[in-house]
Design an enzyme around this catalytic site. Structure first.
Site, PDB file in Angstrom:
ATOM      1  N   ASP A 147      -4.969  -8.184  -3.197  1.00  8.67           N
ATOM      2  CA  ASP A 147      -5.266  -7.947  -1.789  1.00  8.67           C
ATOM      3  C   ASP A 147      -6.546  -8.639  -1.336  1.00  8.67           C
ATOM      4  O   ASP A 147      -6.579  -9.852  -1.137  1.00  8.67           O
ATOM      5  CB  ASP A 147      -5.307  -6.446  -1.531  1.00  8.67           C
ATOM      6  CG  ASP A 147      -5.293  -6.091  -0.045  1.00  8.67           C
ATOM      7  OD1 ASP A 147      -5.221  -7.008   0.799  1.00  8.67           O
ATOM      8  OD2 ASP A 147      -5.342  -4.902   0.285  1.00  8.67           O
ATOM      9  N   HIS A 207       0.825  -1.210   0.000  1.00  9.11           N
ATOM     10  CA  HIS A 207       0.000   0.000   0.000  1.00  9.11           C
ATOM     11  C   HIS A 207       0.859   1.259   0.000  1.00  9.11           C
ATOM     12  O   HIS A 207       0.842   2.010  -0.955  1.00  9.11           O
ATOM     13  CB  HIS A 207      -1.010   0.030   1.150  1.00  9.11           C
ATOM     14  CG  HIS A 207      -1.935  -1.129   1.183  1.00  9.11           C
ATOM     15  ND1 HIS A 207      -2.735  -1.479   0.114  1.00  9.11           N
ATOM     16  CD2 HIS A 207      -2.169  -2.063   2.146  1.00  9.11           C
ATOM     17  CE1 HIS A 207      -3.436  -2.561   0.417  1.00  9.11           C
ATOM     18  NE2 HIS A 207      -3.111  -2.942   1.633  1.00  9.11           N
TER      19      HIS A 207
END
Length: 447
Positions: free
Chosen positions: A316, A265
């Site tokens: 993810d 991220h």
């Protein structure tokens, strides 16, 4: 020897080559020839062939949440409570079934290697299973049975937040301390389709005095080390309040940054954070579809890359499994943030999805169409409405900015065909298996 002939292939340059013959001996590419006629004994792969794609960050069990967390809004933190609800009911067997179907969906999307960020280690209440790594081993078996490679990023997860104890479903994640985590994960071993890596879930979940044990474990084994980093502003604020520094600085102070490390991220960074990540050549794994879904924000991908941090991509939460969507989203999200176009070239983005992603997962021998590389490659058909009119000179741009997972027609892993003409050869009914596996673990209807 096995021979494959493809109409076009991306061999790493700015354009695709035409009429390419790929010869495979064992699991490796033994020869590549361009501009040749198709031999009668070669399997024809019509379309554009590229190296297999690496999904650098996955939580397989989150696949059960798709479509079930969108109706009532909420935040990352309320979404997390829904995720914990699924985590509370999974067993090794039900997780195997869900992961197998999810990894088969990945194969259909052209993903030949997955980085599974794994923290569901124990039974309810944190009670260990009879086998210490039975859940991790179920994930390894699921990837093998789906025909793809896996890097199991076994996550150290010790606290429910900075200064907070694990509670509820979180108890299933914890090993007590980092030394116990290291003892458990050391029993896992690499093989032809497996790499074992380490993960620090986040600075919220691993106390500062435990971080070095995890980073040293990875360094001693030259294993990949991944960690969620600055996904939410609240994480940064809590870290600053507790430690007087940002998460990137804290992990760096404990030896966690470097060429074998990947920050997932990296959304809310200071200029100093960007410098630390770039100077250390830490890979950044962007997961745009999840970052959108959870309203995380847009990370500074171009600035990080310009500073020396390679880029990889992940699905993810598996709200979407489509590496083409993740790839183009890096450019398109930057356009929204900057109000200008042209941050990334198509070949640069494809390297993030292939070679750089594989390297971040400990597979430097995969992710390229070169002699000696693992024979993992994917063919995208050019006959769909999405790619109609594509021209040879701009095939890479058409692929990155218009193709989708549904355009993948053939997938080869280790020289073996896993997907043929859009059909998975090892898992006959992927959609049906997904439906059954999800229904088995969902404790509530869509809401």
């Amino acid at each position: 020897m096995i021979r494959y002939f493809t109409d076009h292939a991306w061999l790493g340059g700015a354009q695709a080559d035409a009429d390419v013959l790929i010869e495979v001996a064992g699991e490796r590419i033994s020869a590549i020839r361009t501009g040749v006629e198709r031999p009668p004994d070669a399997t024809h792969l019509p379309g554009l062939t590229l190296p297999g794609m690496a999904n650098s960050h996955s939580h397989a069990f989150h696949r059960a949440l798709r479509g079930r967390t969108h109706r009532s809004g909420g935040t990352f933190w309320t979404w997390r409570e829904d995720m914990y609800t699924v985590a509370a009911v999974l067993t090794p067997d039900s997780y195997y079934a869900l992961a197998l179907a999810t990894y088969a969906e990945m194969a259909l999307a052209g993903i030949t290697c997955v980085g599974e960020f794994h923290y569901l280690h124990h039974g309810p209440g944190g009670v260990p299973h009879a086998g210490a790594n039975v859940v991790g081993e179920a994930l390894l078996a699921a990837a093998r049975d789906a025909g793809i490679r896996i890097t199991l990023l076994d996550a150290c997860y010790l606290s429910g937040g900075i200064g907070e104890q694990l509670q509820g479903p979180q108890l299933r994640f914890g090993d007590g301390d980092a030394a116990a985590w290291a003892d458990r994960v050391s029993a896992l071993t690499d093989d032809d389709h497996v790499r074992i890596g380490a993960a620090i879930h986040s600075v919220r979940a691993v106390q500062a005095d435990q971080l070095t044990t995890v980073t040293q474990w990875a360094q001693e084994r030259q294993a990949p080390l991944h960690f969620h980093l600055s996904e939410q502003r609240a994480e940064n604020e809590a870290c600053l309040a507790a430690h007087g520094c940002t998460p990137a600085q804290l992990i760096g102070d404990h030896g966690g940054l470097g060429p074998l490390s990947t920050a997932v991220h990296a959304t809310h960074l200071t200029s100093r954070d960007i410098g630390l990540l770039g100077e250390s050549a830490t890979t950044i794994c962007m997961c745009p579809t999840t970052e959108r879904d959870l309203a995380d924000g847009i990370g500074p991908a171009r600035t990080l890359a310009d500073g020396g941090a390679p880029l990889s991509l992940g699905s993810d939460s598996n709200a979407v499994i489509d590496l083409f969507e993740e790839t183009r989203a890096v450019e398109l999200d930057e356009r929204l943030a900057s109000e200008r176009r042209g941050h990334w070239g198509a070949a640069e983005l494809l390297r993030a999805a292939t070679s750089d992603g594989h390297r971040s997962l400990g597979w430097p021998e995969a992710g390229s169409l070169t002699v000696g590389a693992l024979a993992d490659f994917v063919t995208v058909g050019l006959g769909s409405v999405r790619l109609a009119g594509a021209e040879p000179a701009t095939l890479l741009e058409s692929l990155v900015f218009a193709a989708g997972a549904a355009d993948v027609q053939d997938v080869v892993v280790g020289g073996r065909r896993v997907v043929a003409r859009g059909h998975h050869l090892l898992v006959d009914d992927v959609a049906g298996d997904l439906t059954s596996a999800i229904r088995a673990v969902l404790p509530w209807p869509a809401c």
